[in-house]
Design an enzyme around this catalytic site. Structure first.
Site, PDB file in Angstrom:
ATOM      1  CG  ASP A 134      -2.277  -0.959   0.979  1.00 16.07           C
ATOM      2  OD1 ASP A 134      -2.528  -1.034  -0.250  1.00 16.07           O
ATOM      3  OD2 ASP A 134      -2.348  -1.721   1.899  1.00 16.07           O
ATOM      4  CE1 TYR A 186      -9.693  -3.616   6.420  1.00 11.43           C
ATOM      5  CE2 TYR A 186      -8.271  -4.740   4.899  1.00 11.43           C
ATOM      6  CZ  TYR A 186      -9.246  -5.126   5.875  1.00 11.43           C
ATOM      7  OH  TYR A 186      -9.220  -5.954   6.444  1.00 11.43           O
TER       8      TYR A 186
END
Lengths: 686, 686
Positions: free
Chosen positions: B321, B405
């Site tokens: 990420d 998320y």
């Protein structure tokens, strides 16, 4: 109003108990060491709770007599007696001698009394005289000349042989500056008298090693003055209070969000009873969230603190702070703005003195709310819309002072059905004398002439589970790589869950590297979404358990501390992990007997016991008072609900929360919260 | 004022960088994917910092040119270029092709662009048409009839073969109610187009299994309507907002306790610089406490999220990420009363778009203070005197949204020299289609037709240490039972510390059952009390590391995730645990190369890397939005100071804290904090 079965003991109940037992024992001197309420038999209690929950308001609840227990000695002699009384009907139910050699818990008054005796005893007085401390003083830069005084700190004696069958006290002796705030733990002395606890008879004088082995033992010599390490601002030399800390005020202008009716608490979907007691501090009963049952009873039930130091007499330093002393007996009286912040509700504890009179310990529990960041958040990146909720917590706190150490016990409830069990260890390290420059691999020098031994804290929390019904099952789940190069796992990335059912009472071994997770499930309640049983998960940190050899009394007495997670079948009166009587015990009469693998526990009335452990090698930062060490674990729903149970929590917004910009707050003294902020909140809708 | 070497990138610096590189590349279309500031060489920076710290105010600081880096493609073709610019002196320092097959990070604008392309591509449009969703609607009890729309969620492609050497996008497709707040993760579709990232060319259509193996793959059929699981109050059926929550206002009428000057923060003895950036979100520099150096640089540097599901194409779901997307690029704009509570200071992030224009992402960092219970407490039971201090915390927070998320990153500073590194995982589970009633051992059904696969989050935090000086040593301490029946341990209770020195770069294996503790010490700085080197301790929870087989790309690409604690020797530009380029990477070019056991690290310029891991088997409580899961570790002084460094913190008292009794708060609406409470505070002196 009639007492609820879980309301704490009342003054009148203490008096009734004392009178019943004094009457029973005629002319003998009855020396009480503990009186408290006893839970009803669970079967009766569950019936009572079911009627209470399922009937119309005002329905008559079943009558269950209130019961008490008492531990006492007669004429300050062994044996220890244990009695049960029905205080609703004013009668003794049972009264018997405890097994030979059983020693009762310590009563605060008795500890104070023997402290006085020891300080006045000729042998001790003579030993103190050898220090010749009247000749010296400490020249304090602000307070002028300060003399020294001697302090006696009575310890539970511990165990090192099967032959000590009378109650004993090992007194560790200290010196301190003659000032009320002087830190005596900074000057441990090198002699340690042993006395009989009940008769106050002198037994012997132990001399303490001040180096790696017994060759550092010496006769008492005139005190060689060393700088002390002080914690109180009045005594710290060159003290400058840290500046810059601005007030941070927590206010609830519309009041707090929790409701209290007697021992019943309601907050954000949670409902439970709270009952203070002298041994555990408090217990929760009949815990529900969102109308569904979770636990019949929850409490910290024991803590042992074994020390790493093998040198006599330090090898006997193993406290059982609940069983030997009691977290209610040693609870602090909590005060506004000091132990708790915000809008605070306090509860009291009642104990009995040695004559059986009630003693009030006020404000031993504080309850309040706090904000702890975000509960959940999601931003839809395509349109910037955000849902966000703040995490409001409800905290039940008690603090016990067991001589040097403080234990802050927090049960923290969130809005999504989880409980965080948090313990903060603070206070002062238990110290030993140390000759100049001696370092060891089992202690840390923390000041001139003073060292702090490594030790451990092993706390047992007992959860009498009632997850969605009376019969529960304990399982543990491991997460393991899938077999390689199979149809389901051709690229070898897969891992999967392996579930193991606990069929018999016993323990689960820790296995952090398979992410082993303990769950209490209800096989009779299937989650309609997951198609699997509902459950609650215990998320515990993997930790070293008791480090002493299994061939030591430390382990024999605290078998529970060898494992992290235990399962037993429910039986009335099986409440304490190391057994009912721990003081000078020779073995664990708790989980070692109740969770020995013989009883079936699957889909039955189960109890789980979680051991929270801290291995504590001290650091200088932890002296003369230690910043809290945190220990915690989480008890949280695991596919118990069909979806997030906190979706109904109001979305965060600043009309409610009234936060302000730093720049505005800095500019304006006397700034009124909220004025700069009403326009600002996260975009939660289009 | 001149920029500090650690001030974040400025708009003008972005523009200069873009102009330099466009000029360099003539007529070619320069497609930037990342531009940001580059740290100076450490040797120069340390000199600069030493001059800054040790010189009189106003002293001229050494000139160090500000540098930037840029990743870009020419004419939307491979290769990826990397350039370095000296933006102080307006020149390109270096410009080169990256190694063959290197794929750059994703730029938010590019992701949006390809999302549009995919939704409009004839192949996708045709596939969507087969769902035949115009024929159906959902009858919402409050909103009336709602139609359905399709959503495209582009994912980093991942890796499964050494042959994918062009940038690709795997798009997961969803449906949702045609309402801005509809939860598309509730209806995962069963087809997944793959596109070229740069050229937007269609590559192929993948079809997703909706059961344990590939036999559950099917052609796209008309959508069979199922109830969706919604998170937004507007859409939840039978929604009743939870009542009873009263406001809890945090106010600081005298302002906050922290000072800010440019990128420099000062709070309660702490001093550091903070610099936002697009990849890490932010980094701290030059961290001191109480005038002593701790860290040169601290940042979260990478997170990988591998999934447990081995079925194609899910086996490629492994996000990096930070390396693939960037926590600054994906940072939320934080708002008062929503993401942070109290008196809040915000900082911004600046990124570049594909043309090299600066883009402001406002308020990506919030900083504030909070109270978190007791810092330390001791009650002298002999006189009832108590010293107690409240634990005030300073929190630096950022929140990244990576599609489904959310990650809330908190660095929490206390008043005693410790940093708690806390990450909260929240947001929405990444979901997969599931045929009715299929349960697996690698996923959890979370709603009708939808399942959430197990996965892990493995975050790497990099600490460039400078503990009390430039040269540090990494050690780990184990606590082991002493040998039995020896002179020092006759009763077998003893345990002791065993210290191991890290001589070479590499990792430390986890060993929770010996209470293994990682420490960074300074062998050149001996604590005069303990007589041992000063240090800082990393207290990390023992956790399962990456669970995939070592023979998977998941592990080859994220070798750092196989171990919890790494040590490397400092070299400029070694910042990211999995290497500089992670998107579609085939191997870890970070710690696997830098901490391979060849370099000496003892008493040298060391960097430690802490992997914080969470194995995440979803529960229904975590859908449709999950309550934050907490992950955290502690970085704390370990005999770094000679005594508790927080002894100078003012003792708690209620004139300062203004708490109130529950009974008073409940009684009075419009209650003014403080009126009932001034008499009450803990007895801190006689």
């Amino acid at each position: 109003m009639a007492l609820h079965i879980f309301d704490p003991i009342q003054d009148a109940e203490i008096r009734t108990t004392a009178k019943l037992l004094k009457d029973l024992n005629g002319d003998a001197k009855v020396h009480f060491v503990q009186i408290d309420r006893l839970d009803p038999p669970k079967k009766q209690a569950i019936h009572y709770l079911n009627v209470e929950r399922n009937s119309a308001p005002g329905t008559q609840l079943p009558f269950i007599p209130r019961r008490t227990y008492a531990y006492y000695y007669l004429n300050d002699e062994m044996p220890l007696y244990k009695a049960l009384c029905n205080v609703s009907e004013n009668r003794v139910i049972a009264n018997q001698e405890t097994p030979e050699g059983t020693v009762g818990p310590l009563l605060p008054d008795d500890v104070s009394a023997i402290e006085d005796t020891i300080m006045e005893h000729p042998v001790v007085v003579a030993e103190i005289a050898k220090l010749n401390i009247d000749r010296i003083h400490y020249k304090h830069s602000r307070l002028g000349n300060l003399g020294y005084t001697v302090v006696c700190e009575p310890w539970m004696y511990g165990t090192d042989s099967p032959h000590d069958k009378i109650p004993l006290i090992q007194a560790y002796m200290y010196m301190k500056l003659d000032h009320p705030e002087g830190n005596h733990y900074s000057i441990p002395l090198r002699f340690s008298p042993v006395f009989e606890y009940l008769t106050h008879k002198f037994v012997r004088m132990d001399y303490l090693p001040a180096g790696a082995d017994e060759k550092f033992i010496q006769e008492t010599l005139p005190y060689k003055q060393l700088e002390t390490v002080e914690y109180h601002p009045d005594l710290i030399e060159n003290f400058t209070e840290r500046g810059g800390l601005k007030p941070l005020i927590v206010s609830q202008p519309e009041g707090a969000s929790f409701d209290i009716e007697g021992s019943k608490i309601k907050w954000q979907g949670w409902e439970f009873r709270i009952s203070t007691n002298v041994r555990e501090g408090f217990a929760l009963y009949d815990v529900f969230f969102k109308g569904r049952s979770l636990f019949y009873r929850v409490a910290l039930n024991e803590m042992t603190v074994p020390y790493a130091d093998g040198r006599a007499p330090f090898h006997r330093k193993q406290a059982f702070d609940l069983g030997d002393c009691g977290f209610g007996n040693t609870a602090n009286s909590l005060a506004l703005g000091c132990h708790c912040l915000g809008v605070i509700k306090y509860l009291d504890t009642r104990r009995a003195d040695q004559d059986g009179n009630p003693v009030l310990i006020p404000s031993t529990i504080c309850m309040h709310e706090q904000d702890y960041g975000l509960l959940y958040l999601h931003k839809n990146y395509r349109n910037g819309n955000t849902v966000a909720t703040r995490r409001r917590e409800f905290v039940v706190q008690t603090i016990a002072t067991v001589a040097n150490y403080e234990y802050v016990v927090n049960l923290i409830f969130d809005q999504a059905g989880a409980i965080t069990v948090q313990v903060r260890a603070t206070g002062i390290l238990s110290t030993m004398p140390n000759d100049d420059g001696n370092t060891t691999d089992f202690s840390t020098i923390v000041g001139p002439g003073v060292t702090a031994p490594f030790h451990q804290h092993l706390l047992s929390f007992r959860f009498d589970t009632r997850i969605d019904g009376d019969n529960n099952t304990v399982v543990y789940d491991d997460y393991v790589p899938m077999e390689e190069n199979t149809a389901i796992n051709p690229y070898n990335v897969g891992f999967r869950q392996e579930r193991t059912f606990m069929e018999k009472s016993g323990y689960v071994e820790q296995s952090p590297f398979t992410n082993r997770t303990y769950k209490v499930i209800n096989e009779n309640s299937i989650n309609p979404v997951t198609l699997k049983p509902v459950g609650y998960k215990f998320e515990m940190p993997a930790k070293q358990m008791i480090a002493a050899s299994k061939n030591s009394y430390n382990v024999k007495r605290a078998h529970y501390a060898t494992q992290q997670f235990w399962v037993s079948k429910y039986h009335d009166d099986q409440l304490y992990a190391a057994g009912e009587f721990t003081n000078q015990s020779q073995k664990d009469t708790g989980l070692s007997e109740w969770a020995n693998g013989t009883e079936s526990v699957r889909n039955s009335d189960t109890v789980v016991w979680a051991t929270l452990a801290l291995t504590h090698p001290p650091a200088t930062e932890q002296f003369p008072v230690m910043t809290s060490d945190f220990l915690q674990f989480l008890v949280t729903p695991s596919s118990f609900f069909t979806r997030n149970p906190a979706l109904d929590v109001p979305l965060a917004n600043n009309n409610f929360n009234k936060s302000v910009y730093y720049e505005d707050a800095q500019k304006s003294a006397g700034f009124v919260p909220g004025t700069s902020s009403s326009a600002s909140c996260c975009k939660s809708n289009i």
